[in-house]
Motif scaffolding. Sequence first.
Motif, PDB file in Angstrom:
ATOM      1  N   ARG A  34      66.552 104.598  16.745  1.00 41.34           N
ATOM      2  CA  ARG A  34      67.612 105.623  16.710  1.00 41.34           C
ATOM      3  C   ARG A  34      68.749 105.260  17.663  1.00 41.34           C
ATOM      4  O   ARG A  34      69.916 105.476  17.362  1.00 41.34           O
ATOM      5  CB  ARG A  34      67.048 106.993  17.062  1.00 41.34           C
ATOM      6  CG  ARG A  34      66.308 107.602  15.904  1.00 41.34           C
ATOM      7  CD  ARG A  34      66.215 109.122  16.007  1.00 41.34           C
ATOM      8  NE  ARG A  34      65.606 109.620  14.794  1.00 41.34           N
ATOM      9  CZ  ARG A  34      64.416 110.198  14.731  1.00 41.34           C
ATOM     10  NH1 ARG A  34      63.708 110.386  15.828  1.00 41.34           N
ATOM     11  NH2 ARG A  34      63.937 110.599  13.583  1.00 41.34           N
ATOM     12  N   VAL A  59      69.530 114.857  21.141  1.00 43.82           N
ATOM     13  CA  VAL A  59      68.669 114.657  19.980  1.00 43.82           C
ATOM     14  C   VAL A  59      67.270 114.540  20.551  1.00 43.82           C
ATOM     15  O   VAL A  59      66.986 113.653  21.355  1.00 43.82           O
ATOM     16  CB  VAL A  59      69.058 113.394  19.188  1.00 43.82           C
ATOM     17  CG1 VAL A  59      68.069 113.156  18.051  1.00 43.82           C
ATOM     18  CG2 VAL A  59      70.479 113.505  18.656  1.00 43.82           C
ATOM     19  N   PHE A  86      65.826 119.807  12.344  1.00 41.79           N
ATOM     20  CA  PHE A  86      65.595 118.948  11.184  1.00 41.79           C
ATOM     21  C   PHE A  86      64.141 118.494  11.188  1.00 41.79           C
ATOM     22  O   PHE A  86      63.512 118.430  12.251  1.00 41.79           O
ATOM     23  CB  PHE A  86      66.444 117.671  11.251  1.00 41.79           C
ATOM     24  CG  PHE A  86      67.901 117.861  10.975  1.00 41.79           C
ATOM     25  CD1 PHE A  86      68.352 118.439   9.795  1.00 41.79           C
ATOM     26  CD2 PHE A  86      68.838 117.416  11.885  1.00 41.79           C
ATOM     27  CE1 PHE A  86      69.701 118.585   9.540  1.00 41.79           C
ATOM     28  CE2 PHE A  86      70.197 117.550  11.638  1.00 41.79           C
ATOM     29  CZ  PHE A  86      70.628 118.137  10.465  1.00 41.79           C
ATOM     30  N   PRO A  87      63.620 118.123  10.012  1.00 38.74           N
ATOM     31  CA  PRO A  87      62.304 117.479   9.999  1.00 38.74           C
ATOM     32  C   PRO A  87      62.379 116.187  10.806  1.00 38.74           C
ATOM     33  O   PRO A  87      63.428 115.546  10.865  1.00 38.74           O
ATOM     34  CB  PRO A  87      62.057 117.175   8.518  1.00 38.74           C
ATOM     35  CG  PRO A  87      63.041 118.000   7.768  1.00 38.74           C
ATOM     36  CD  PRO A  87      64.194 118.260   8.683  1.00 38.74           C
ATOM     37  N   GLY A  88      61.290 115.812  11.444  1.00 41.25           N
ATOM     38  CA  GLY A  88      61.267 114.612  12.277  1.00 41.25           C
ATOM     39  C   GLY A  88      61.707 113.352  11.560  1.00 41.25           C
ATOM     40  O   GLY A  88      62.261 112.437  12.161  1.00 41.25           O
ATOM     41  N   LEU A 103      64.158 117.599  16.300  1.00 38.90           N
ATOM     42  CA  LEU A 103      63.469 116.962  15.186  1.00 38.90           C
ATOM     43  C   LEU A 103      62.010 117.394  15.248  1.00 38.90           C
ATOM     44  O   LEU A 103      61.283 117.031  16.165  1.00 38.90           O
ATOM     45  CB  LEU A 103      63.598 115.443  15.291  1.00 38.90           C
ATOM     46  CG  LEU A 103      65.029 114.932  15.480  1.00 38.90           C
ATOM     47  CD1 LEU A 103      65.043 113.420  15.642  1.00 38.90           C
ATOM     48  CD2 LEU A 103      65.917 115.368  14.325  1.00 38.90           C
ATOM     49  N   ASP A 151      62.756 110.755  23.026  1.00 41.77           N
ATOM     50  CA  ASP A 151      61.651 110.527  22.088  1.00 41.77           C
ATOM     51  C   ASP A 151      60.582 109.713  22.809  1.00 41.77           C
ATOM     52  O   ASP A 151      60.899 108.675  23.402  1.00 41.77           O
ATOM     53  CB  ASP A 151      62.135 109.791  20.841  1.00 41.77           C
ATOM     54  CG  ASP A 151      61.137 109.875  19.701  1.00 41.77           C
ATOM     55  OD1 ASP A 151      59.953 109.526  19.906  1.00 41.77           O
ATOM     56  OD2 ASP A 151      61.532 110.298  18.599  1.00 41.77           O
ATOM     57  N   VAL A 179      64.134 112.899   9.554  1.00 45.47           N
ATOM     58  CA  VAL A 179      65.494 113.077   9.052  1.00 45.47           C
ATOM     59  C   VAL A 179      66.166 111.711   8.870  1.00 45.47           C
ATOM     60  O   VAL A 179      65.929 110.778   9.638  1.00 45.47           O
ATOM     61  CB  VAL A 179      66.319 113.982  10.003  1.00 45.47           C
ATOM     62  CG1 VAL A 179      66.539 113.310  11.345  1.00 45.47           C
ATOM     63  CG2 VAL A 179      67.633 114.369   9.376  1.00 45.47           C
ATOM     64  N   LEU A 238      71.554 112.875  10.314  1.00 45.85           N
ATOM     65  CA  LEU A 238      71.601 112.982  11.767  1.00 45.85           C
ATOM     66  C   LEU A 238      73.003 112.688  12.305  1.00 45.85           C
ATOM     67  O   LEU A 238      73.533 113.448  13.118  1.00 45.85           O
ATOM     68  CB  LEU A 238      70.581 112.032  12.402  1.00 45.85           C
ATOM     69  CG  LEU A 238      70.432 112.096  13.911  1.00 45.85           C
ATOM     70  CD1 LEU A 238      70.036 113.486  14.376  1.00 45.85           C
ATOM     71  CD2 LEU A 238      69.402 111.069  14.368  1.00 45.85           C
ATOM     72  N   ILE A 272      69.834 118.977  18.865  1.00 42.75           N
ATOM     73  CA  ILE A 272      69.380 118.650  17.518  1.00 42.75           C
ATOM     74  C   ILE A 272      67.898 118.341  17.669  1.00 42.75           C
ATOM     75  O   ILE A 272      67.521 117.341  18.285  1.00 42.75           O
ATOM     76  CB  ILE A 272      70.157 117.466  16.919  1.00 42.75           C
ATOM     77  CG1 ILE A 272      71.641 117.827  16.821  1.00 42.75           C
ATOM     78  CG2 ILE A 272      69.569 117.085  15.560  1.00 42.75           C
ATOM     79  CD1 ILE A 272      72.529 116.677  16.364  1.00 42.75           C
ATOM     80  N   ASP A 313      62.990 114.805  19.991  1.00 42.69           N
ATOM     81  CA  ASP A 313      61.764 114.892  19.202  1.00 42.69           C
ATOM     82  C   ASP A 313      60.998 116.089  19.733  1.00 42.69           C
ATOM     83  O   ASP A 313      60.512 116.078  20.865  1.00 42.69           O
ATOM     84  CB  ASP A 313      60.950 113.611  19.355  1.00 42.69           C
ATOM     85  CG  ASP A 313      59.612 113.677  18.640  1.00 42.69           C
ATOM     86  OD1 ASP A 313      59.342 114.677  17.948  1.00 42.69           O
ATOM     87  OD2 ASP A 313      58.828 112.722  18.779  1.00 42.69           O
TER      88      ASP A 313
END
Length: 143
Positions: A34, A67, A117-119, A96, A25, A121, A126, A94, A69
């Motif tokens: 996170r 994960v 997923f929407p950012g 975002l 991210d 989330v 998550l 995953i 972004d």
Amino acid sequence: MQAQDVIEVHAITQDRNSVRVSLVDGDPTVRRARQIMLRSEGYQVRSYSTSAALLGDPTSRDFPCIVLDAGLDGSDALDLIRQMRATDWQGTAILLAAFDPTGALTLEAALHGDIVFPGAVGDRTLTTAIKTVGLNDGLKITS
């Protein structure tokens, strides 16, 4: 790779089934929040500020979950995941991003068993998705 591009979280006491997570991210505040949340859940986390930093770390291929972004259009995220798979990484991404059920990001994610997923989330959603990755590590079925 520069030191500020990767933050290695020191190992905490974890069970043998703990999922190793790469977290990418560009927003340092979001990334750190996170990272702390995932660490508190017992995950081993490597945190990266850029996709290039992740790709530059040869140990990232040992982490079965990314994960990421995905930004507004997801094109950089798709490039990163394609490059990881070209190095025989067989994990789950995953992503975002803004959810677009007919967009390229969503369609390609579905082909590979990845998750979008929407950012914004929630933490519980998550962590549940990451736990699923851990349960399916090595058993992933793709079309």
